[in-house]
Design a protein around this motif. Structure first.
Motif, PDB file in Angstrom:
ATOM      1  N   ASP A 184     -23.780 -21.168   5.582  1.00 25.73           N
ATOM      2  CA  ASP A 184     -24.790 -20.269   6.157  1.00 25.73           C
ATOM      3  C   ASP A 184     -24.181 -19.064   6.848  1.00 25.73           C
ATOM      4  OD1 ASP A 184     -27.008 -22.978   7.235  1.00 25.73           O
ATOM      5  OD2 ASP A 184     -26.598 -22.104   5.279  1.00 25.73           O
ATOM      6  N   TYR A 185     -22.871 -19.146   7.201  1.00 26.54           N
ATOM      7  CA  TYR A 185     -22.270 -17.968   7.882  1.00 26.54           C
ATOM      8  C   TYR A 185     -22.420 -16.718   7.022  1.00 26.54           C
ATOM      9  CZ  TYR A 185     -18.167 -17.079   4.944  1.00 26.54           C
ATOM     10  OH  TYR A 185     -17.352 -16.701   3.902  1.00 26.54           O
ATOM     11  N   ALA A 186     -22.360 -16.968   5.670  1.00 22.88           N
ATOM     12  CA  ALA A 186     -22.375 -15.831   4.729  1.00 22.88           C
ATOM     13  C   ALA A 186     -23.770 -15.237   4.590  1.00 22.88           C
ATOM     14  CB  ALA A 186     -21.855 -16.293   3.366  1.00 22.88           C
ATOM     15  N   VAL A 187     -24.760 -15.901   5.171  1.00 22.47           N
ATOM     16  CA  VAL A 187     -26.125 -15.332   5.244  1.00 22.47           C
ATOM     17  C   VAL A 187     -26.310 -14.704   6.632  1.00 22.47           C
ATOM     18  CG1 VAL A 187     -28.592 -15.784   5.049  1.00 22.47           C
ATOM     19  CG2 VAL A 187     -26.979 -17.142   3.702  1.00 22.47           C
ATOM     20  N   ASP A 188     -25.976 -15.486   7.660  1.00 20.21           N
ATOM     21  CA  ASP A 188     -26.135 -15.013   9.053  1.00 20.21           C
ATOM     22  C   ASP A 188     -25.433 -13.675   9.271  1.00 20.21           C
ATOM     23  OD1 ASP A 188     -25.832 -18.317  10.627  1.00 20.21           O
ATOM     24  OD2 ASP A 188     -27.522 -17.263   9.688  1.00 20.21           O
ATOM     25  N   ILE A 189     -24.253 -13.519   8.642  1.00 23.32           N
ATOM     26  CA  ILE A 189     -23.440 -12.313   8.888  1.00 23.32           C
ATOM     27  C   ILE A 189     -24.215 -11.043   8.528  1.00 23.32           C
ATOM     28  CG2 ILE A 189     -22.320 -12.311   6.614  1.00 23.32           C
ATOM     29  CD1 ILE A 189     -19.681 -11.577   8.099  1.00 23.32           C
ATOM     30  N   TYR A 190     -25.045 -11.129   7.489  1.00 26.82           N
ATOM     31  CA  TYR A 190     -25.831  -9.938   7.081  1.00 26.82           C
ATOM     32  C   TYR A 190     -26.968  -9.659   8.066  1.00 26.82           C
ATOM     33  CZ  TYR A 190     -23.408  -9.970   2.584  1.00 26.82           C
ATOM     34  OH  TYR A 190     -22.447  -9.912   1.597  1.00 26.82           O
ATOM     35  N   TYR A 191     -27.630 -10.762   8.517  1.00 27.58           N
ATOM     36  CA  TYR A 191     -28.715 -10.580   9.505  1.00 27.58           C
ATOM     37  C   TYR A 191     -28.153  -9.936  10.769  1.00 27.58           C
ATOM     38  CZ  TYR A 191     -32.191 -13.543   7.068  1.00 27.58           C
ATOM     39  OH  TYR A 191     -33.098 -14.058   6.165  1.00 27.58           O
ATOM     40  N   GLU A 252     -15.551  -6.776   5.147  1.00 25.38           N
ATOM     41  CA  GLU A 252     -15.076  -5.548   4.501  1.00 25.38           C
ATOM     42  C   GLU A 252     -16.185  -4.924   3.639  1.00 25.38           C
ATOM     43  OE1 GLU A 252     -12.356  -4.523   6.363  1.00 25.38           O
ATOM     44  OE2 GLU A 252     -12.558  -3.303   4.528  1.00 25.38           O
ATOM     45  N   ALA A 253     -16.896  -5.765   2.903  1.00 22.25           N
ATOM     46  CA  ALA A 253     -17.979  -5.257   2.035  1.00 22.25           C
ATOM     47  C   ALA A 253     -19.102  -4.666   2.892  1.00 22.25           C
ATOM     48  CB  ALA A 253     -18.513  -6.393   1.171  1.00 22.25           C
ATOM     49  N   ILE A 254     -19.373  -5.298   4.044  1.00 20.83           N
ATOM     50  CA  ILE A 254     -20.420  -4.787   4.956  1.00 20.83           C
ATOM     51  C   ILE A 254     -19.993  -3.446   5.543  1.00 20.83           C
ATOM     52  CG2 ILE A 254     -21.496  -5.184   7.223  1.00 20.83           C
ATOM     53  CD1 ILE A 254     -21.630  -8.197   6.457  1.00 20.83           C
ATOM     54  N   ARG A 255     -18.690  -3.301   5.868  1.00 17.25           N
ATOM     55  CA  ARG A 255     -18.204  -2.064   6.493  1.00 17.25           C
ATOM     56  C   ARG A 255     -18.341  -0.843   5.575  1.00 17.25           C
ATOM     57  NH1 ARG A 255     -13.828  -5.493   8.371  1.00 17.25           N
ATOM     58  NH2 ARG A 255     -14.398  -6.271  10.453  1.00 17.25           N
ATOM     59  N   LYS A 256     -18.476  -1.098   4.284  1.00 16.93           N
ATOM     60  CA  LYS A 256     -18.712   0.031   3.362  1.00 16.93           C
ATOM     61  C   LYS A 256     -20.089   0.662   3.631  1.00 16.93           C
ATOM     62  CE  LYS A 256     -15.590  -1.115  -0.408  1.00 16.93           C
ATOM     63  NZ  LYS A 256     -15.243  -2.568  -0.361  1.00 16.93           N
ATOM     64  N   ALA A 295     -23.413 -14.688 -13.927  1.00  8.96           N
ATOM     65  CA  ALA A 295     -23.889 -14.126 -12.670  1.00  8.96           C
ATOM     66  C   ALA A 295     -23.910 -12.595 -12.773  1.00  8.96           C
ATOM     67  CB  ALA A 295     -22.975 -14.556 -11.530  1.00  8.96           C
ATOM     68  N   GLU A 296     -24.954 -11.983 -12.226  1.00 11.10           N
ATOM     69  CA  GLU A 296     -25.084 -10.513 -12.276  1.00 11.10           C
ATOM     70  C   GLU A 296     -24.582  -9.838 -10.999  1.00 11.10           C
ATOM     71  OE1 GLU A 296     -26.516 -10.944 -15.976  1.00 11.10           O
ATOM     72  OE2 GLU A 296     -26.109  -9.018 -14.978  1.00 11.10           O
ATOM     73  N   TYR A 297     -24.558 -10.584  -9.874  1.00 15.93           N
ATOM     74  CA  TYR A 297     -24.232  -9.985  -8.581  1.00 15.93           C
ATOM     75  C   TYR A 297     -22.837 -10.405  -8.123  1.00 15.93           C
ATOM     76  CZ  TYR A 297     -29.079  -8.484  -7.860  1.00 15.93           C
ATOM     77  OH  TYR A 297     -30.309  -7.872  -7.976  1.00 15.93           O
ATOM     78  N   ASP A 298     -21.987  -9.376  -7.879  1.00 12.28           N
ATOM     79  CA  ASP A 298     -20.702  -9.676  -7.230  1.00 12.28           C
ATOM     80  C   ASP A 298     -20.855  -9.362  -5.737  1.00 12.28           C
ATOM     81  OD1 ASP A 298     -19.061  -6.596  -8.371  1.00 12.28           O
ATOM     82  OD2 ASP A 298     -20.742  -6.936  -6.988  1.00 12.28           O
ATOM     83  N   LEU A 299     -19.784  -9.445  -4.965  1.00 12.00           N
ATOM     84  CA  LEU A 299     -19.879  -9.268  -3.514  1.00 12.00           C
ATOM     85  C   LEU A 299     -20.410  -7.880  -3.153  1.00 12.00           C
ATOM     86  CD1 LEU A 299     -19.370 -10.182  -0.596  1.00 12.00           C
ATOM     87  CD2 LEU A 299     -16.958  -9.530  -0.878  1.00 12.00           C
ATOM     88  N   GLU A 300     -19.901  -6.854  -3.842  1.00  8.35           N
ATOM     89  CA  GLU A 300     -20.335  -5.475  -3.521  1.00  8.35           C
ATOM     90  C   GLU A 300     -21.828  -5.299  -3.776  1.00  8.35           C
ATOM     91  OE1 GLU A 300     -16.573  -5.392  -2.573  1.00  8.35           O
ATOM     92  OE2 GLU A 300     -18.146  -3.992  -1.960  1.00  8.35           O
ATOM     93  N   ARG A 301     -22.267  -5.727  -4.966  1.00 10.58           N
ATOM     94  CA  ARG A 301     -23.679  -5.497  -5.348  1.00 10.58           C
ATOM     95  C   ARG A 301     -24.607  -6.340  -4.472  1.00 10.58           C
ATOM     96  NH1 ARG A 301     -26.740  -6.849 -10.941  1.00 10.58           N
ATOM     97  NH2 ARG A 301     -28.658  -5.688 -10.447  1.00 10.58           N
ATOM     98  N   MET A 302     -24.168  -7.572  -4.152  1.00  9.15           N
ATOM     99  CA  MET A 302     -24.980  -8.449  -3.291  1.00  9.15           C
ATOM    100  C   MET A 302     -25.119  -7.829  -1.897  1.00  9.15           C
ATOM    101  SD  MET A 302     -24.287 -12.387  -2.147  1.00  9.15           S
ATOM    102  CE  MET A 302     -22.776 -12.101  -1.238  1.00  9.15           C
ATOM    103  N   THR A 303     -23.991  -7.342  -1.356  1.00 12.88           N
ATOM    104  CA  THR A 303     -23.995  -6.771  -0.007  1.00 12.88           C
ATOM    105  C   THR A 303     -24.925  -5.573   0.074  1.00 12.88           C
ATOM    106  OG1 THR A 303     -21.748  -7.544   0.387  1.00 12.88           O
ATOM    107  CG2 THR A 303     -22.532  -5.728   1.781  1.00 12.88           C
ATOM    108  N   GLU A 304     -24.852  -4.719  -0.937  1.00 17.13           N
ATOM    109  CA  GLU A 304     -25.725  -3.526  -0.957  1.00 17.13           C
ATOM    110  C   GLU A 304     -27.187  -3.961  -0.943  1.00 17.13           C
ATOM    111  OE1 GLU A 304     -24.937  -1.070  -4.340  1.00 17.13           O
ATOM    112  OE2 GLU A 304     -26.344   0.497  -3.722  1.00 17.13           O
TER     113      GLU A 304
END
Ligand code: VAH
Length: 312
Positions: A184-191, A252-256, A295-304
């Motif tokens: 869940d950290y990988a979800v919480d981090i975006y919120y 790192e992906a979020i910092r973009k 899978a269609e979404y990588d880390l960059e596309r998911m983060t965006e």
């Protein structure tokens, strides 16, 4: 699949899968069930029934009354909750599963239930974990998932129930706040990136786990269930993944998008131990070969997409 019963329909997967399936198969053909009610389109947008999956009779009654031909069994406790309440987890996760399998057998339904990378343990090869390999998980959740995989294969081999499953990685979504998982950290981090521009991770730097964006997970369930059964060499359950990440990579992906996003750590030893018992990355080639998983979404596309949707 024509008439589908979904258990755990208000959970992280169910709350999006029900909406997507109603769009494909017709609103009245997807019967959502859960043990509780909340303010949700899952309830207001189509057929909904209260169901505690440990109540076998009620599950049979709902499935028969709606004449379902498919059961998507999602109701379960996730890894961290299961580790805190192991006996409750065994009774709910296994009791619910055997009830759902029995209904599928008696009413001749197709059957899906998710497994997890949690079905692997510390003695499993950690990098590019093979589809067929040793599975000695050290968590109650993992014991439930391996037992569930074996039980679903048993119902296929012994009774001919068309059971199919996916070993999901951590699933990332914006529709429902996560509950009770290790990933869940990988979800919480975006919120938290949106709310406060910073996040304190309970999973340590350098702890790699497989992840997948929810749209890819929903497509994988539907594509697997619609796949030609004669092409399936495996059934319960297929490795699927989109990326292998650790917290610093997500930051790192979020910092973009949020340049001054800050990440620090307050490691939770229980969830860290669970995470370290799981693979760093799994091999999904069997799913690609047998039913075209991609899978269609990588880390960059998911983060965006996550940040765009959460900003709304
Ligand atoms: C959990 N999100 O953390 C679930 C999943 C691979 C992780 O099974 O328990």
């Amino acid at each position: 699949m024509k008439k589908i019963l979904v258990t755990g329909a208000l959970g992280q997967i169910g709350s999006e899968l029900v909406i997507k399936m109603r769009g494909i198969y017709g609103t009245d053909n997807v019967i959502a069930t859960d043990i509780r009610t909340i303010d949700s389109e899952v309830i207001t947008g189509g057929p909904f029934e209260i169901l505690d999956v440990t109540d076998a009779e009620k599950m049979f009654d709902i499935a028969k009354r709606h004449e379902v031909d498919t059961i998507i069994h999602l109701a379960a406790l996730l890894s961290a909750t299961a580790e805190a309440k192991p006996l409750l987890a065994w009774n709910l996760n296994m009791g619910g599963l055997v009830n759902a399998l029995e209904v599928a057998r008696e009413l001749n339904c197709k059957f899906f239930t998710p497994s997890s990378i949690g079905a692997f343990g510390p003695t499993t090869p950690k990098d590019q974990t093979p589809q067929d390999t040793i599975q000695r998980p050290t968590t109650m959740y993992g014991v439930n998932k391996v037992s569930g995989e074996l039980l679903c294969d048993y119902y296929y081999n012994k009774f001919g129930v068309d059971t199919r499953g996916l070993r999901f990685p951590g699933l990332i979504s914006y529709a429902t706040p996560p509950g009770g998982g290790t990933t869940d950290y990988a979800v919480d981090i975006y919120y938290k990136a949106i709310e406060s521009g910073s996040y304190t991770s309970y999973i340590d730097k350098g702890t790699y786990m497989d992840m997948m964006y929810m749209p890819d997970a929903l497509n994988a369930i539907i594509n697997l269930m619609e796949a030609d059964p004669s092409k399936l060499k495996h059934r319960n359950s297929f490795n699927v993944t989109a990326m292998s990440v650790e917290p610093e990579m997500v930051a790192e992906a979020i910092r973009k998008h949020i340049p001054d996003f800050k990440l620090d750590y307050d490691v939770d030893p229980v969830r860290q131990r669970i995470a370290e018992s799981w693979p760093n990355s799994i091999d999904a080639s069997a799913a690609a070969d047998e039913w075209g998983f991609k899978a269609e979404y990588d880390l960059e596309r998911m983060t965006e997409d996550m940040l765009k949707k959460l900003k709304k």
